[in-house]
Design a protein around this motif. Structure first.
Motif, PDB file in Angstrom:
ATOM      1  N   UNK A   1      41.000  41.907  30.261  1.00 14.55           N
ATOM      2  CA  UNK A   1      40.704  41.267  31.543  1.00 14.55           C
ATOM      3  C   UNK A   1      41.987  40.593  32.010  1.00 14.55           C
ATOM      4  N   UNK A   2      42.491  41.032  33.154  1.00 12.86           N
ATOM      5  CA  UNK A   2      43.732  40.441  33.677  1.00 12.86           C
ATOM      6  C   UNK A   2      43.367  39.468  34.796  1.00 12.86           C
ATOM      7  N   UNK A   3      43.850  38.237  34.653  1.00  9.12           N
ATOM      8  CA  UNK A   3      43.434  37.186  35.601  1.00  9.12           C
ATOM      9  C   UNK A   3      44.650  36.689  36.395  1.00  9.12           C
ATOM     10  N   UNK A   4      44.537  36.783  37.709  1.00  6.67           N
ATOM     11  CA  UNK A   4      45.648  36.400  38.591  1.00  6.67           C
ATOM     12  C   UNK A   4      45.394  34.965  39.098  1.00  6.67           C
ATOM     13  N   UNK A   5      46.308  34.045  38.809  1.00  6.86           N
ATOM     14  CA  UNK A   5      46.080  32.644  39.192  1.00  6.86           C
ATOM     15  C   UNK A   5      46.515  32.302  40.618  1.00  6.86           C
ATOM     16  N   UNK A   6      45.931  31.240  41.131  1.00  6.92           N
ATOM     17  CA  UNK A   6      46.357  30.572  42.369  1.00  6.92           C
ATOM     18  C   UNK A   6      46.292  31.434  43.641  1.00  6.92           C
ATOM     19  N   UNK A   7      45.318  32.314  43.670  1.00  8.72           N
ATOM     20  CA  UNK A   7      45.163  33.175  44.847  1.00  8.72           C
ATOM     21  C   UNK A   7      44.489  32.379  45.965  1.00  8.72           C
ATOM     22  N   UNK A   8      44.947  32.598  47.202  1.00 11.21           N
ATOM     23  CA  UNK A   8      44.332  31.910  48.335  1.00 11.21           C
ATOM     24  C   UNK A   8      43.957  32.868  49.446  1.00 11.21           C
ATOM     25  N   UNK A   9      44.292  34.158  49.251  1.00 15.33           N
ATOM     26  CA  UNK A   9      44.130  35.131  50.330  1.00 15.33           C
ATOM     27  C   UNK A   9      43.906  36.515  49.720  1.00 15.33           C
ATOM     28  N   UNK A  10      42.964  37.257  50.264  1.00 16.71           N
ATOM     29  CA  UNK A  10      42.617  38.577  49.713  1.00 16.71           C
ATOM     30  C   UNK A  10      43.841  39.502  49.607  1.00 16.71           C
TER      31      UNK A  10
ATOM     32  N   UNK B   1      35.607  37.619  50.887  1.00 17.18           N
ATOM     33  CA  UNK B   1      36.754  38.516  51.101  1.00 17.18           C
ATOM     34  C   UNK B   1      37.462  38.795  49.782  1.00 17.18           C
ATOM     35  N   UNK B   2      37.741  37.718  49.031  1.00 16.92           N
ATOM     36  CA  UNK B   2      38.490  37.837  47.765  1.00 16.92           C
ATOM     37  C   UNK B   2      37.725  38.740  46.787  1.00 16.92           C
ATOM     38  N   UNK B   3      36.398  38.654  46.815  1.00 15.03           N
ATOM     39  CA  UNK B   3      35.588  39.448  45.869  1.00 15.03           C
ATOM     40  C   UNK B   3      35.738  40.954  46.096  1.00 15.03           C
ATOM     41  N   UNK B   4      36.233  41.336  47.279  1.00 14.45           N
ATOM     42  CA  UNK B   4      36.463  42.769  47.523  1.00 14.45           C
ATOM     43  C   UNK B   4      37.509  43.317  46.554  1.00 14.45           C
ATOM     44  N   UNK B   5      38.400  42.429  46.095  1.00 16.54           N
ATOM     45  CA  UNK B   5      39.499  42.872  45.220  1.00 16.54           C
ATOM     46  C   UNK B   5      39.337  42.409  43.776  1.00 16.54           C
ATOM     47  N   UNK B   6      38.288  41.636  43.484  1.00 20.73           N
ATOM     48  CA  UNK B   6      38.212  41.012  42.154  1.00 20.73           C
ATOM     49  C   UNK B   6      37.005  41.481  41.367  1.00 20.73           C
ATOM     50  N   UNK B   7      37.231  41.813  40.092  1.00 18.47           N
ATOM     51  CA  UNK B   7      36.099  42.165  39.214  1.00 18.47           C
ATOM     52  C   UNK B   7      35.443  40.908  38.674  1.00 18.47           C
ATOM     53  N   UNK B   8      36.188  39.814  38.643  1.00 17.26           N
ATOM     54  CA  UNK B   8      35.609  38.551  38.164  1.00 17.26           C
ATOM     55  C   UNK B   8      36.331  37.368  38.801  1.00 17.26           C
ATOM     56  N   UNK B   9      35.627  36.250  38.820  1.00 20.82           N
ATOM     57  CA  UNK B   9      36.213  34.969  39.266  1.00 20.82           C
ATOM     58  C   UNK B   9      36.174  34.012  38.090  1.00 20.82           C
ATOM     59  N   UNK B  10      37.223  33.234  37.949  1.00 17.21           N
ATOM     60  CA  UNK B  10      37.155  32.114  37.019  1.00 17.21           C
ATOM     61  C   UNK B  10      37.570  30.882  37.818  1.00 17.21           C
ATOM     62  N   UNK B  11      36.677  29.913  37.893  1.00 21.70           N
ATOM     63  CA  UNK B  11      36.977  28.736  38.705  1.00 21.70           C
ATOM     64  C   UNK B  11      37.960  27.829  37.974  1.00 21.70           C
ATOM     65  N   UNK B  12      39.129  27.670  38.560  1.00 19.64           N
ATOM     66  CA  UNK B  12      40.159  26.778  38.004  1.00 19.64           C
ATOM     67  C   UNK B  12      39.917  25.403  38.605  1.00 19.64           C
TER      68      UNK B  12
ATOM     69  N   UNK C   1      29.473  40.575  40.155  1.00 24.91           N
ATOM     70  CA  UNK C   1      30.681  39.759  39.922  1.00 24.91           C
ATOM     71  C   UNK C   1      30.491  38.816  38.730  1.00 24.91           C
ATOM     72  N   UNK C   2      31.423  38.897  37.787  1.00 23.33           N
ATOM     73  CA  UNK C   2      31.384  38.060  36.587  1.00 23.33           C
ATOM     74  C   UNK C   2      32.001  36.705  36.966  1.00 23.33           C
ATOM     75  N   UNK C   3      31.270  35.615  36.684  1.00 24.84           N
ATOM     76  CA  UNK C   3      31.720  34.297  37.151  1.00 24.84           C
ATOM     77  C   UNK C   3      31.835  33.308  36.007  1.00 24.84           C
ATOM     78  N   UNK C   4      32.937  32.582  35.980  1.00 23.13           N
ATOM     79  CA  UNK C   4      33.101  31.573  34.935  1.00 23.13           C
ATOM     80  C   UNK C   4      33.936  30.397  35.406  1.00 23.13           C
ATOM     81  N   UNK C   5      34.162  29.498  34.490  1.00 25.33           N
ATOM     82  CA  UNK C   5      34.991  28.326  34.792  1.00 25.33           C
ATOM     83  C   UNK C   5      36.045  28.214  33.702  1.00 25.33           C
ATOM     84  N   UNK C   6      37.268  27.848  34.095  1.00 23.28           N
ATOM     85  CA  UNK C   6      38.305  27.685  33.068  1.00 23.28           C
ATOM     86  C   UNK C   6      39.061  26.374  33.224  1.00 23.28           C
ATOM     87  N   UNK C   7      38.613  25.517  34.122  1.00 28.22           N
ATOM     88  CA  UNK C   7      39.235  24.199  34.209  1.00 28.22           C
ATOM     89  C   UNK C   7      38.807  23.352  33.015  1.00 28.22           C
TER      90      UNK C   7
END
Ligand code: PEP
Ligand code: MG
Length: 323
Positions: free
Chosen positions: A150-159, A203-214, A274-280
């Protein structure tokens, strides 16, 4: 429920040992060629780190976050280290000092960090993808268990920002997997830690297999508090009963939580699976874990020593729900 605890956090690998020499070289490069040379030195080190993680995780899912901290955190401050770097790079001490000075930012946590580094230097995303996938291919072949990174891209603000980096990841990963002639899956996701990302999660979910809330950065940017300095004045807020808790320790469910809830809903409207988690840091706080369960998150990532508490909190939240 929020039962899937224990995805690995690896972003700080970069800080250790001889990696620092190579990353300093990368930062102080003037040209793409120089930077690629430095990244080529980093590749086997990162790949080796990831192989070790995959082996230790014995087939469990591993999430790897791409480089996140601001570059100035890596540059030398001691005169002797500056001299050494200058010698290694064939530059003068004055040239290295000028590069270091140019990296100064007034607000580095809102500066050139996270995915912004890969927008400026796409070759970083390419090298990190190489390290993640090559390591996964090697360990899968050795152990006979196919790994799914699972590759996670940080600090995204725009699709489009996420898409730019994801395209590099997909192009690089697919070529490696095709060459290896195996059927390896991988996922590309993102952290939701900038309010704009939460607001545009559909919008972001169009490009993401998962979200991790930072939620560390999300708290910082929602309150407008610097996570490094807020401790200096928050005491007055507790005394005056304006805030009851440190929002960096216990998730502010009213404000930051509203963004999390909204982004989870928006994200799943676009991509129901969409797989959803938290990593903060909140991932280790029981009341925050309960909140994450309530708003439909699937997993919690936290520091190893907090895993037992997080697990218990997740179990209690699930039982409460059934009752
Ligand atoms: C976050 O912002 O919540 C997070 C996990 O990333 P970091 O703390 O490394 O910025
Ligand atoms: Mg963050």
């Amino acid at each position: 429920g929020a039962e899937g605890i224990g995805l690995c956090r690896t972003e700080h690998m970069f800080f250790e040992g001889n990696r620092i020499d190579a990353i300093r070289e990368m930062i102080c490069s003037d040209t793409v060629e120089q930077r690629e040379k430095a990244l080529a030195k980093l590749l086997p080190m990162q790949q080796g780190d990831f192989e070790g993680i995959y082996e230790a995780m014995e087939g469990c899912p591993v999430t790897i976050r791409f480089l996140d901290p601001p570059l100035h955190e890596f540059v030398p401050t001691e005169e002797a280290d500056i001299e050494l770097l200058a010698k290694d790079m064939g530059k003068t001490v004055a040239e290295i000092k000028a590069i270091i000075a140019s990296l100064h930012e007034f607000n580095p946590m809102m500066g050139h960090r996270g995915c912004r580094l890969c927008v400026t230097y796409p070759e970083i995303a390419e090298m990190q993808t190489n390290a993640v996938i090559k390591a996964a291919l090697k360990v899968s072949a050795e152990t006979g268990t196919m790994i799914t990174p699972y590759i996670m891209i940080p600090l995204v603000g725009e699709r489009k920002e996420l898409k730019f980096i994801k395209d590099i990841v997909v192009r690089t990963a697919d070529a490696l997997i095709k060459d290896a002639g195996v059927d390896m899956k991988y996922h590309v996701g993102t952290m939701i830690e900038i309010p704009r990302a939460a607001l545009t999660a559909d919008e972001i979910a169009k490009e993401a297999d998962f979200f991790s809330f930072g939620t560390n950065d999300l708290t910082q940017m929602t309150f407008g508090f610097s996570r490094d300095d807020a401790g200096k004045f928050l005491g007055a807020y507790y005394d005056k009963k304006i805030y009851e808790n440190d929002p960096f320790a216990k998730l502010d469910q009213v404000g930051v939580g509203k963004l999390v809830k909204m982004a989870a809903k928006l994200g799943r409207e676009t991509r129901p699976e969409l797989h959803l988690g938290i990593c903060g840091e909140h991932g280790g706080d029981p009341s925050s874990v309960e909140f994450c369960h309530k708003v439909g998150l699937d997993y919690v990532s936290c520091s190893p020593f907090r895993v037992p508490i997080a697990r218990l909190a997740a179990a209690q939240a699930a039982i409460k729900d059934q009752q």
